[in-house]
Design an enzyme around this catalytic site. Structure first.
Site, PDB file in Angstrom:
ATOM      1  N   ARG A   1      -2.361  -0.846   5.515  1.00  0.00           N
ATOM      2  CA  ARG A   1      -3.539  -1.338   4.812  1.00  0.00           C
ATOM      3  C   ARG A   1      -3.209  -2.651   4.100  1.00  0.00           C
ATOM      4  O   ARG A   1      -4.065  -3.539   3.994  1.00  0.00           O
ATOM      5  CB  ARG A   1      -4.039  -0.294   3.808  1.00  0.00           C
ATOM      6  CG  ARG A   1      -4.691   0.926   4.427  1.00  0.00           C
ATOM      7  CD  ARG A   1      -5.061   1.953   3.368  1.00  0.00           C
ATOM      8  NE  ARG A   1      -3.881   2.561   2.747  1.00  0.00           N
ATOM      9  CZ  ARG A   1      -3.906   3.400   1.724  1.00  0.00           C
ATOM     10  NH1 ARG A   1      -5.069   3.730   1.181  1.00  0.00           N
ATOM     11  NH2 ARG A   1      -2.792   3.917   1.226  1.00  0.00           N
TER      12      ARG A   1
ATOM     13  N   CYS B   1       0.871  -1.182   0.000  1.00  0.00           N
ATOM     14  CA  CYS B   1       0.000   0.000   0.000  1.00  0.00           C
ATOM     15  C   CYS B   1       0.904   1.226   0.000  1.00  0.00           C
ATOM     16  O   CYS B   1       1.727   1.394  -0.898  1.00  0.00           O
ATOM     17  CB  CYS B   1      -0.964  -0.036   1.180  1.00  0.00           C
ATOM     18  SG  CYS B   1      -0.205  -0.092   2.811  1.00  0.00           S
TER      19      CYS B   1
END
Length: 301
Positions: free
Chosen positions: A256, A251
Site C-alpha cells: 500500500r 504501511c
C-alpha cells in the site's frame, strides 16, 4: 489518453514530468492494446484472478514469488528480475503497463521494483482491474507466451528504498525526513495490530514517532483512479507533506505504501523512498521507539 487530462505537472524548483508519463487510461489501453511495443503485465494479489480472466496480451507476475526473493525477505534479485522480464517479452524499447486488483496495490509495488532496477517507460493502468471490469471491457482466459525480450536490468537504485535504520533515525529526530504512514487510522493509532484476516503481523502496535497518517485511499477517486494532481497536493499538504523535504512511505508490508510512493513521487514529483520492511519489520524490531496512543498489548500465543 485520460491521463493527459490530468494536467498540471508541478514545479518544485525544477520541472517535473506530467502524470501522463506514468498513467494510462482504460480508453487508451483498449485503443493501443495491439501495439507491438506494448507489454502488459498483471500484478494482482488474489489467487486465480489472472487465470479467470485478464486483459488481452497480459502476462502474469506473482508478487509472492516473481517480485521478491522467495527465501530471504528482499526484492527480486537483479539477474532473476532480468530473466523474468525477458521471459515476459520486455525489450529495451517497450512501453510497460502494469495493472492489478485491490486498487493497483501490488501493481504499484511492481512499479516501484521496476523503478528500483532502472526500467524506463513504465506506467500504471489508472484504476487497474477495478475500472476495467466496471466498464465491462473484455477479458480473456488464455494467455499467450510472448517472444523473449532483450531488456537490460540495471543494478538496484538504493535511493528509492528506505531501511529500518533510516526510519529509526527519523523517529529519534536524527534525520530531517517526513514519514507517511498510509495504513488505516486504527492501525496507526494501535487500536489494531493489522487488518482482520491478514497473516503478516507485528507484536507491537502503533506507529513510528513523527509519522503522519494519510491512508492510501485518500489518493484515489471512487472509480479507483488517482485524484487530480492539485487535489493530491492539498491532501498531503494538509498533513505537512509538501515536497520541501524527503519523504519515506510505509504501511504493513510495503505494497500500500508503494501506491502512495507512486502518487508522491511520480505524480507530484517529490523525493520519496518506500520502506518495504514497513510495520511488520518495525513493529517486530527490538528496542525501537513506538508511539501507541491506544496502549494495546500483544496477547498472542
Amino acid at each position: 489518453m485520460k491521463s493527459l487530462l490530468l494536467v498540471g505537472s508541478l514545479l518544485l524548483g525544477t520541472a517535473h514530468a506530467a502524470p501522463g508519463d506514468f498513467l494510462v487510461s482504460t480508453d487508451w489501453l483498449e485503443k493501443n492494446i495491439n501495439d507491438p511495443k506494448l507489454r502488459l503485465i498483471e500484478v494482482s494479489v488474489n489467487p486465480g484472478q489472472f487465470e479467470r480472466g485478464h486483459i488481452q496480451g497480459a502476462v502474469n507476475f506473482t508478487w509472492h514469488t516473481d517480485l521478491v526473493d522467495p527465501v530471504k525477505r528482499d526484492i527480486v534479485s537483479q539477474p532473476n528480475f532480468e530473466k523474468l522480464l525477458r521471459e515476459a517479452g520486455v525489450n529495451n524499447d517497450s512501453t510497460v503497463v502494469l495493472y492489478g486488483d485491490t486498487n493497483n496495490w501490488f501493481a504499484a509495488w511492481g512499479a516501484w521494483v521496476f523503478d528500483t532496477y532502472g526500467i524506463k517507460n513504465v506506467k500504471l493502468l489508472d484504476g487497474g482491474r477495478k475500472k476495467w471490469e466496471a466498464e465491462n471491457r473484455p477479458l480473456i482466459a488464455v494467455a499467450k507466451v510472448p517472444a523473449p525480450g532483450n531488456v537490460k536490468v540495471q543494478a538496484a537504485n538504493k535511493a528509492l528504498r528506505a531501511r529500518l535504520a533510516d526510519v529509526v533515525a527519523v523517529a529519534e529526530k536524527k534525520s530531517n525526513v517526513a514519514l507517511v504512514d498510509i495504513r488505516s487510522a486504527d492501525e496507526y493509532s494501535g487500536k489494531v495490530f493489522a487488518p482482520a484476516g491478514v497473516q503478516e503481523l507485528a507484536i507491537r502496535a502503533g506507529h513510528v514517532p513523527g509519522a503522519v497518517n494519510v491512508p492510501w485511499g485518500q489518493a484515489v477517486a471512487a472509480d479507483g483512479t488517482f485524484k487530480p494532481v492539485e487535489e493530491l497536493k492539498k491532501i498531503y499538504a494538509a498533513a505537512g507533506i509538501d515536497g520541501s523535504k524527503p519523504v519515506i512511505t510505509y504501511c504493513r508490508i510495503g505494497e500500500r505504501s508503494s501506491h502512495t510512493w507512486f502518487a508522491l513521487k511520480k505524480l507530484l514529483g517529490y523525493d520519496v523512498r518506500n520502506y518495504d520492511g514497513s510495520w511488520t519489520e518495525y513493529g517486530n524490531a527490538v528496542g525501537v521507539p513506538i508511539n501507541n496512543p491506544t496502549g494495546t498489548v500483544w496477547g498472542g500465543k
